[in-house]
Write a protein that holds these residues in place. Structure first.
Motif, PDB file in Angstrom:
ATOM      1  N   PRO A 198      20.616  17.284 -14.284  1.00  0.00           N
ATOM      2  CA  PRO A 198      21.812  17.857 -14.927  1.00  0.00           C
ATOM      3  C   PRO A 198      22.120  19.276 -14.481  1.00  0.00           C
ATOM      4  CG  PRO A 198      19.968  18.056 -16.426  1.00  0.00           C
ATOM      5  CD  PRO A 198      19.450  17.365 -15.185  1.00  0.00           C
ATOM      6  N   GLY A 199      21.427  19.808 -13.483  1.00  0.00           N
ATOM      7  CA  GLY A 199      21.695  21.165 -12.987  1.00  0.00           C
ATOM      8  C   GLY A 199      21.113  22.232 -13.898  1.00  0.00           C
ATOM      9  N   ASP A 200      21.641  23.450 -13.761  1.00  0.00           N
ATOM     10  CA  ASP A 200      21.198  24.581 -14.591  1.00  0.00           C
ATOM     11  C   ASP A 200      19.681  24.758 -14.577  1.00  0.00           C
ATOM     12  OD1 ASP A 200      23.856  25.075 -15.304  1.00  0.00           O
ATOM     13  OD2 ASP A 200      23.729  23.688 -16.992  1.00  0.00           O
ATOM     14  N   PHE A 201      19.076  24.654 -13.402  1.00  0.00           N
ATOM     15  CA  PHE A 201      17.628  24.834 -13.223  1.00  0.00           C
ATOM     16  C   PHE A 201      16.800  23.766 -13.943  1.00  0.00           C
ATOM     17  CE2 PHE A 201      19.506  28.951 -12.411  1.00  0.00           C
ATOM     18  CZ  PHE A 201      18.901  29.310 -11.231  1.00  0.00           C
ATOM     19  N   GLN A 202      17.439  22.665 -14.325  1.00  0.00           N
ATOM     20  CA  GLN A 202      16.730  21.582 -14.997  1.00  0.00           C
ATOM     21  C   GLN A 202      16.936  20.253 -14.293  1.00  0.00           C
ATOM     22  OE1 GLN A 202      16.900  21.609 -19.340  1.00  0.00           O
ATOM     23  NE2 GLN A 202      18.122  23.468 -19.202  1.00  0.00           N
ATOM     24  N   GLY A 203      17.402  20.302 -13.051  1.00  0.00           N
ATOM     25  CA  GLY A 203      17.669  19.073 -12.311  1.00  0.00           C
ATOM     26  C   GLY A 203      16.407  18.292 -11.991  1.00  0.00           C
ATOM     27  N   ALA A 204      16.582  17.014 -11.771  1.00  0.00           N
ATOM     28  CA  ALA A 204      15.458  16.135 -11.449  1.00  0.00           C
ATOM     29  C   ALA A 204      15.191  16.165  -9.950  1.00  0.00           C
ATOM     30  CB  ALA A 204      15.764  14.715 -11.899  1.00  0.00           C
ATOM     31  N   VAL A 205      13.925  16.277  -9.595  1.00  0.00           N
ATOM     32  CA  VAL A 205      13.505  16.286  -8.190  1.00  0.00           C
ATOM     33  C   VAL A 205      13.465  14.851  -7.680  1.00  0.00           C
ATOM     34  CG1 VAL A 205      11.572  16.822  -6.647  1.00  0.00           C
ATOM     35  CG2 VAL A 205      12.198  18.409  -8.466  1.00  0.00           C
ATOM     36  N   VAL A 206      13.906  14.643  -6.444  1.00  0.00           N
ATOM     37  CA  VAL A 206      13.875  13.315  -5.831  1.00  0.00           C
ATOM     38  C   VAL A 206      12.491  13.071  -5.228  1.00  0.00           C
ATOM     39  CG1 VAL A 206      14.821  11.853  -4.008  1.00  0.00           C
ATOM     40  CG2 VAL A 206      16.339  13.331  -5.339  1.00  0.00           C
ATOM     41  N   ASP A 207      11.784  12.079  -5.758  1.00  0.00           N
ATOM     42  CA  ASP A 207      10.506  11.632  -5.207  1.00  0.00           C
ATOM     43  C   ASP A 207      10.716  10.236  -4.632  1.00  0.00           C
ATOM     44  OD1 ASP A 207       9.150  13.924  -5.974  1.00  0.00           O
ATOM     45  OD2 ASP A 207       8.486  13.090  -7.873  1.00  0.00           O
ATOM     46  N   PHE A 208      10.010   9.935  -3.545  1.00  0.00           N
ATOM     47  CA  PHE A 208      10.243   8.618  -2.935  1.00  0.00           C
ATOM     48  C   PHE A 208       9.030   8.027  -2.223  1.00  0.00           C
ATOM     49  CE2 PHE A 208      11.312  11.801   0.193  1.00  0.00           C
ATOM     50  CZ  PHE A 208      10.783  11.307   1.378  1.00  0.00           C
ATOM     51  N   ILE A 209       7.991   8.795  -1.976  1.00  0.00           N
ATOM     52  CA  ILE A 209       6.810   8.254  -1.291  1.00  0.00           C
ATOM     53  C   ILE A 209       5.902   7.675  -2.361  1.00  0.00           C
ATOM     54  CG2 ILE A 209       4.859   8.778   0.226  1.00  0.00           C
ATOM     55  CD1 ILE A 209       6.545  11.213   1.225  1.00  0.00           C
ATOM     56  N   ALA A 210       5.730   6.360  -2.335  1.00  0.00           N
ATOM     57  CA  ALA A 210       5.038   5.669  -3.418  1.00  0.00           C
ATOM     58  C   ALA A 210       3.826   4.904  -2.910  1.00  0.00           C
ATOM     59  CB  ALA A 210       6.016   4.717  -4.127  1.00  0.00           C
ATOM     60  N   PRO A 211       2.668   5.584  -2.804  1.00  0.00           N
ATOM     61  CA  PRO A 211       1.447   4.859  -2.440  1.00  0.00           C
ATOM     62  C   PRO A 211       0.994   3.979  -3.600  1.00  0.00           C
ATOM     63  CG  PRO A 211       1.184   7.253  -2.199  1.00  0.00           C
ATOM     64  CD  PRO A 211       2.435   7.005  -2.963  1.00  0.00           C
ATOM     65  N   SER A 212       0.276   2.933  -3.296  1.00  0.00           N
ATOM     66  CA  SER A 212      -0.234   2.039  -4.332  1.00  0.00           C
ATOM     67  C   SER A 212      -1.239   2.782  -5.204  1.00  0.00           C
ATOM     68  CB  SER A 212      -0.908   0.832  -3.666  1.00  0.00           C
ATOM     69  OG  SER A 212      -1.409  -0.045  -4.623  1.00  0.00           O
ATOM     70  N   HIS A 213      -1.132   2.616  -6.508  1.00  0.00           N
ATOM     71  CA  HIS A 213      -2.061   3.201  -7.487  1.00  0.00           C
ATOM     72  C   HIS A 213      -2.101   4.729  -7.417  1.00  0.00           C
ATOM     73  CE1 HIS A 213      -3.314  -0.896  -8.062  1.00  0.00           C
ATOM     74  NE2 HIS A 213      -3.728  -0.969  -6.812  1.00  0.00           N
TER      75      HIS A 213
ATOM     76  N   TRP B 151       0.822  -1.216   0.000  1.00  0.00           N
ATOM     77  CA  TRP B 151       0.000   0.000   0.000  1.00  0.00           C
ATOM     78  C   TRP B 151       0.850   1.258   0.000  1.00  0.00           C
ATOM     79  CZ3 TRP B 151      -5.368   0.355  -0.119  1.00  0.00           C
ATOM     80  CH2 TRP B 151      -6.039  -0.871  -0.098  1.00  0.00           C
ATOM     81  N   LEU B 152       1.980   1.208   0.720  1.00  0.00           N
ATOM     82  CA  LEU B 152       2.871   2.365   0.780  1.00  0.00           C
ATOM     83  C   LEU B 152       4.312   1.874   0.809  1.00  0.00           C
ATOM     84  CD1 LEU B 152       3.318   5.438   1.109  1.00  0.00           C
ATOM     85  CD2 LEU B 152       3.243   5.076   3.576  1.00  0.00           C
ATOM     86  N   GLN B 153       5.092   2.367  -0.155  1.00  0.00           N
ATOM     87  CA  GLN B 153       6.495   1.989  -0.252  1.00  0.00           C
ATOM     88  C   GLN B 153       7.357   3.236  -0.397  1.00  0.00           C
ATOM     89  OE1 GLN B 153       6.791  -0.628  -3.641  1.00  0.00           O
ATOM     90  NE2 GLN B 153       5.783  -2.323  -2.606  1.00  0.00           N
ATOM     91  N   PHE B 154       8.635   3.084  -0.079  1.00  0.00           N
ATOM     92  CA  PHE B 154       9.622   4.111  -0.376  1.00  0.00           C
ATOM     93  C   PHE B 154      10.433   3.622  -1.570  1.00  0.00           C
ATOM     94  CE2 PHE B 154       9.935   5.826   4.251  1.00  0.00           C
ATOM     95  CZ  PHE B 154       8.758   6.525   4.062  1.00  0.00           C
ATOM     96  N   GLU B 155      10.412   4.405  -2.634  1.00  0.00           N
ATOM     97  CA  GLU B 155      11.130   4.044  -3.859  1.00  0.00           C
ATOM     98  C   GLU B 155      11.638   5.333  -4.491  1.00  0.00           C
ATOM     99  OE1 GLU B 155      10.353   1.811  -8.130  1.00  0.00           O
ATOM    100  OE2 GLU B 155       8.659   2.255  -6.826  1.00  0.00           O
ATOM    101  N   VAL B 156      12.950   5.448  -4.682  1.00  0.00           N
ATOM    102  CA  VAL B 156      13.531   6.680  -5.208  1.00  0.00           C
ATOM    103  C   VAL B 156      13.306   6.773  -6.714  1.00  0.00           C
ATOM    104  CG1 VAL B 156      15.648   8.020  -5.509  1.00  0.00           C
ATOM    105  CG2 VAL B 156      15.261   6.758  -3.393  1.00  0.00           C
TER     106      VAL B 156
END
Length: 195
Positions: free
Chosen positions: A145-160, A76-81
């Motif tokens: 890649p920086g320069d205001f285009q970096g990827a945000v780290v998401d990790f809270i992964a609820p089911s569906h 139901w709830l996982q942590f996944e980067v």
């Protein structure tokens, strides 16, 4: 008169308005004191939201990235980067720079509102928005890649549901609180209006 008295329209509200001429200087000093206190709350909430988000991202990147998802509550709830170049909850991956500009715009608007902020609930709501915006903006500036285009780290992964982070949560909670305050007629300056 407190915000609660204003919101529910107590009989003291009329007295306070009628006696406004008694001490204009005293009321001005009180308003200035309230303003400083509310800006302090805004900054404290923003700093707390930002630090919690930053700490959580550093921890999950160090411990969980390139590993199998960690079950928090079964499936139901996982942590996944996940590295997200889009907006909150993974929307708009091709528009990273646009979301960066929007985050900067939100920060500027909140800074302008802070000058006349006398409402504690608004200070909390804006603090959540500010902390969340800074949290994701930090990722966009400093992560690959920086320069205001970096990827945000998401990790809270609820089911569906989409994967998100604590900055996203702070932004959503702050926005939800602003909607409630607006429906109740409470303005950032602490006054209550009735439509």
């Amino acid at each position: 008169m407190t915000e609660a008295e204003q919101a529910i329209g107590t009989p003291d509200a009329g007295k306070a308005e009628g006696g406004a001429g008694t001490s204009a200087a005293g009321s001005g000093e009180a308003a200035a004191g309230r303003g400083k206190r509310r800006v302090g709350v805004l900054l404290a909430v923003a700093a707390l939201a930002y630090l919690i988000d930053l700490t959580s991202k550093l921890a999950v990147v160090a411990k969980l990235e390139h590993h199998a998802p960690v079950e928090v509550i079964g499936t139901w709830l996982q942590f996944e980067v996940i590295r997200n170049r889009g907006a909150a909850f993974g929307f708009g991956e091709a528009m990273t720079i646009v979301f960066t500009v929007i985050a900067v715009g939100v920060i500027v608007v909140i800074a302008r509102l802070a000058r006349k902020l006398h409402s504690l609930p608004w200070a909390i709501a804006l603090g959540l928005l500010l902390g969340g915006a800074f949290g994701n903006l930090t990722d966009r500036i400093f992560r690959t890649p920086g320069d205001f285009q970096g990827a945000v780290v998401d990790f809270i992964a609820p089911s569906h549901f989409a994967v998100f982070n604590l900055a996203d949560s702070a932004i959503v909670c702050g926005g939800f609180l602003i909607v409630i305050l607006s429906f109740r007629g409470l303005d950032p300056d602490g006054t209550v209006h009735k439509d």
